[in-house]
Design a protein around this motif. Structure first.
Motif, PDB file in Angstrom:
ATOM      1  N   GLU A   1      -0.695  21.516  -8.266  1.00 52.79           N
ATOM      2  CA  GLU A   1      -2.086  21.977  -8.191  1.00 52.79           C
ATOM      3  C   GLU A   1      -2.896  21.556  -9.421  1.00 52.79           C
ATOM      4  O   GLU A   1      -4.094  21.344  -9.323  1.00 52.79           O
ATOM      5  CB  GLU A   1      -2.133  23.495  -8.024  1.00 52.79           C
ATOM      6  N   ARG A   2      -2.254  21.455 -10.558  1.00 52.33           N
ATOM      7  CA  ARG A   2      -2.962  21.081 -11.794  1.00 52.33           C
ATOM      8  C   ARG A   2      -3.145  19.573 -11.948  1.00 52.33           C
ATOM      9  O   ARG A   2      -3.897  19.133 -12.809  1.00 52.33           O
ATOM     10  CB  ARG A   2      -2.215  21.627 -13.017  1.00 52.33           C
ATOM     11  N   LYS A   3      -2.474  18.797 -11.179  1.00 53.82           N
ATOM     12  CA  LYS A   3      -2.533  17.344 -11.323  1.00 53.82           C
ATOM     13  C   LYS A   3      -3.888  16.816 -10.864  1.00 53.82           C
ATOM     14  O   LYS A   3      -4.289  16.990  -9.720  1.00 53.82           O
ATOM     15  CB  LYS A   3      -1.411  16.697 -10.488  1.00 53.82           C
ATOM     16  N   PRO A   4      -4.635  16.155 -11.743  1.00 52.40           N
ATOM     17  CA  PRO A   4      -5.890  15.528 -11.328  1.00 52.40           C
ATOM     18  C   PRO A   4      -5.613  14.511 -10.212  1.00 52.40           C
ATOM     19  O   PRO A   4      -4.636  13.770 -10.268  1.00 52.40           O
ATOM     20  CB  PRO A   4      -6.377  14.819 -12.592  1.00 52.40           C
ATOM     21  N   GLY A   5      -6.456  14.529  -9.214  1.00 53.54           N
ATOM     22  CA  GLY A   5      -6.277  13.631  -8.073  1.00 53.54           C
ATOM     23  C   GLY A   5      -5.690  14.321  -6.868  1.00 53.54           C
ATOM     24  O   GLY A   5      -5.864  13.859  -5.738  1.00 53.54           O
TER      25      GLY A   5
ATOM     26  N   ILE B   1       2.975  12.809   4.980  1.00 53.25           N
ATOM     27  CA  ILE B   1       2.739  11.902   6.094  1.00 53.25           C
ATOM     28  C   ILE B   1       1.665  10.924   5.657  1.00 53.25           C
ATOM     29  O   ILE B   1       0.642  11.316   5.092  1.00 53.25           O
ATOM     30  CB  ILE B   1       2.251  12.662   7.356  1.00 53.25           C
ATOM     31  N   LEU B   2       1.895   9.663   5.923  1.00 55.48           N
ATOM     32  CA  LEU B   2       0.906   8.633   5.647  1.00 55.48           C
ATOM     33  C   LEU B   2       0.765   7.785   6.900  1.00 55.48           C
ATOM     34  O   LEU B   2       1.735   7.155   7.337  1.00 55.48           O
ATOM     35  CB  LEU B   2       1.334   7.756   4.466  1.00 55.48           C
ATOM     36  N   ASN B   3      -0.419   7.824   7.492  1.00 53.44           N
ATOM     37  CA  ASN B   3      -0.668   6.975   8.648  1.00 53.44           C
ATOM     38  C   ASN B   3      -0.547   5.521   8.240  1.00 53.44           C
ATOM     39  O   ASN B   3      -0.925   5.137   7.129  1.00 53.44           O
ATOM     40  CB  ASN B   3      -2.057   7.242   9.237  1.00 53.44           C
ATOM     41  N   ARG B   4      -0.042   4.711   9.150  1.00 50.73           N
ATOM     42  CA  ARG B   4       0.121   3.285   8.885  1.00 50.73           C
ATOM     43  C   ARG B   4      -1.214   2.586   9.073  1.00 50.73           C
ATOM     44  O   ARG B   4      -1.757   2.564  10.171  1.00 50.73           O
ATOM     45  CB  ARG B   4       1.180   2.701   9.803  1.00 50.73           C
ATOM     46  N   PRO B   5      -1.770   2.018   8.021  1.00 51.04           N
ATOM     47  CA  PRO B   5      -3.069   1.342   8.131  1.00 51.04           C
ATOM     48  C   PRO B   5      -3.009   0.223   9.170  1.00 51.04           C
ATOM     49  O   PRO B   5      -1.987  -0.426   9.342  1.00 51.04           O
ATOM     50  CB  PRO B   5      -3.298   0.757   6.736  1.00 51.04           C
ATOM     51  N   GLY B   6      -4.121   0.035   9.863  1.00 50.11           N
ATOM     52  CA  GLY B   6      -4.212  -1.041  10.836  1.00 50.11           C
ATOM     53  C   GLY B   6      -3.739  -0.676  12.228  1.00 50.11           C
ATOM     54  O   GLY B   6      -3.845  -1.481  13.148  1.00 50.11           O
TER      55      GLY B   6
ATOM     56  N   GLY C   1      -8.567   9.087  -3.330  1.00 49.35           N
ATOM     57  CA  GLY C   1      -8.476   7.625  -3.340  1.00 49.35           C
ATOM     58  C   GLY C   1      -8.779   7.052  -1.977  1.00 49.35           C
ATOM     59  O   GLY C   1      -9.117   7.767  -1.027  1.00 49.35           O
ATOM     60  N   ALA C   2      -8.619   5.757  -1.878  1.00 50.30           N
ATOM     61  CA  ALA C   2      -8.966   5.042  -0.660  1.00 50.30           C
ATOM     62  C   ALA C   2      -8.159   5.509   0.542  1.00 50.30           C
ATOM     63  O   ALA C   2      -8.640   5.455   1.675  1.00 50.30           O
ATOM     64  CB  ALA C   2      -8.773   3.542  -0.868  1.00 50.30           C
ATOM     65  N   SER C   3      -6.955   5.980   0.322  1.00 45.32           N
ATOM     66  CA  SER C   3      -6.105   6.398   1.442  1.00 45.32           C
ATOM     67  C   SER C   3      -6.157   7.898   1.708  1.00 45.32           C
ATOM     68  O   SER C   3      -5.368   8.405   2.500  1.00 45.32           O
ATOM     69  CB  SER C   3      -4.662   5.987   1.165  1.00 45.32           C
ATOM     70  N   LYS C   4      -7.084   8.604   1.078  1.00 44.11           N
ATOM     71  CA  LYS C   4      -7.140  10.067   1.202  1.00 44.11           C
ATOM     72  C   LYS C   4      -7.099  10.542   2.648  1.00 44.11           C
ATOM     73  O   LYS C   4      -6.394  11.490   2.978  1.00 44.11           O
ATOM     74  CB  LYS C   4      -8.397  10.607   0.516  1.00 44.11           C
ATOM     75  N   ASN C   5      -7.811   9.860   3.534  1.00 44.84           N
ATOM     76  CA  ASN C   5      -7.865  10.298   4.927  1.00 44.84           C
ATOM     77  C   ASN C   5      -6.705   9.784   5.767  1.00 44.84           C
ATOM     78  O   ASN C   5      -6.589  10.134   6.937  1.00 44.84           O
ATOM     79  CB  ASN C   5      -9.205   9.896   5.541  1.00 44.84           C
TER      80      ASN C   5
ATOM     81  N   LEU D   1       0.837  -1.199   0.000  1.00 48.42           N
ATOM     82  CA  LEU D   1       0.000   0.000   0.000  1.00 48.42           C
ATOM     83  C   LEU D   1       0.867   1.243   0.000  1.00 48.42           C
ATOM     84  O   LEU D   1       0.634   2.172  -0.770  1.00 48.42           O
ATOM     85  CB  LEU D   1      -0.934  -0.001   1.216  1.00 48.42           C
ATOM     86  N   LEU D   2       1.904   1.255   0.839  1.00 52.73           N
ATOM     87  CA  LEU D   2       2.793   2.407   0.897  1.00 52.73           C
ATOM     88  C   LEU D   2       3.472   2.635  -0.445  1.00 52.73           C
ATOM     89  O   LEU D   2       3.534   3.752  -0.941  1.00 52.73           O
ATOM     90  CB  LEU D   2       3.853   2.225   1.984  1.00 52.73           C
TER      91      LEU D   2
END
Length: 174
Positions: free
Chosen positions: A98-102, A145-150, A123-127, A9-10
């Motif tokens: 800023e112009r990049k879709p997503g 920063i990406l929180n570690r799922p789980g 996407g699924a990891s947006k939050n 996922l990361l």
């Protein structure tokens, strides 16, 4: 197996961050005119004591995405108990982000006294993630920063970014 899922996922999310700034026109990819040699390398430019202050383990340092260099980028990441810290360095501009879709939910922010543009990636990891991109003489630098799922009791990733940014942002190029 859970570790492989988290790593997968990361890796996918980090790849999205790099791809987040590619621009294609009629099938041709355009790139910045800034030479890669001039880019800030976060793996060598961010000292271990700064990584420790950010709550991450310097021994977990990984250059590129899953150890693979990305053309036009210098990328370095570290693991903390509940989140991943990644710094991207590129010749691209904040406007290209800023112009990049997503890339969504842009807002002006100040982190460690420096003006930047906060955003999230759809996407699924947006939050689970929060990014801030700062203009730099080379183009831009991005703190993610990406929180570690789980993990239990995860904090808002943007709150984590501001805390982590207090140590990391002052060493980023302007």
């Amino acid at each position: 197996m859970g570790h492989r899922i988290t790593l997968g996922l990361l890796t996918s999310l980090l790849a999205l961050g790099v791809v987040a700034c590619e621009d294609t026109t009629h099938g041709a990819t355009t790139t910045s005119t800034t030479t890669v040699k001039a880019l800030f390398d976060p793996c060598t430019g961010i000292p271990d004591d700064v990584v420790l202050k950010a709550g991450a383990d310097p021994a977990t340092e990984e250059s590129g995405i899953a150890g693979v260099h990305q053309s036009g980028w210098e990328i370095c990441g570290w693991r903390a108990p509940k989140y991943f810290v990644t710094v991207y360095s590129t010749g691209r501009t904040v406007s290209e982000f800023e112009r990049k879709p997503g890339n969504v939910d842009f807002a002006d922010v100040t982190v460690a006294g420096r003006q930047g543009r906060q955003f999230r990636v759809e996407g699924a990891s947006k939050n689970l993630g929060c990014d801030v991109v700062f203009p730099a003489s080379q183009g831009a630098v991005q703190l993610a920063i990406l929180n570690r799922p789980g993990q239990d009791d995860l904090q808002d990733p943007c709150a984590v970014l501001y805390r982590v940014g207090e140590s990391i942002v002052p060493v980023l190029p302007r």
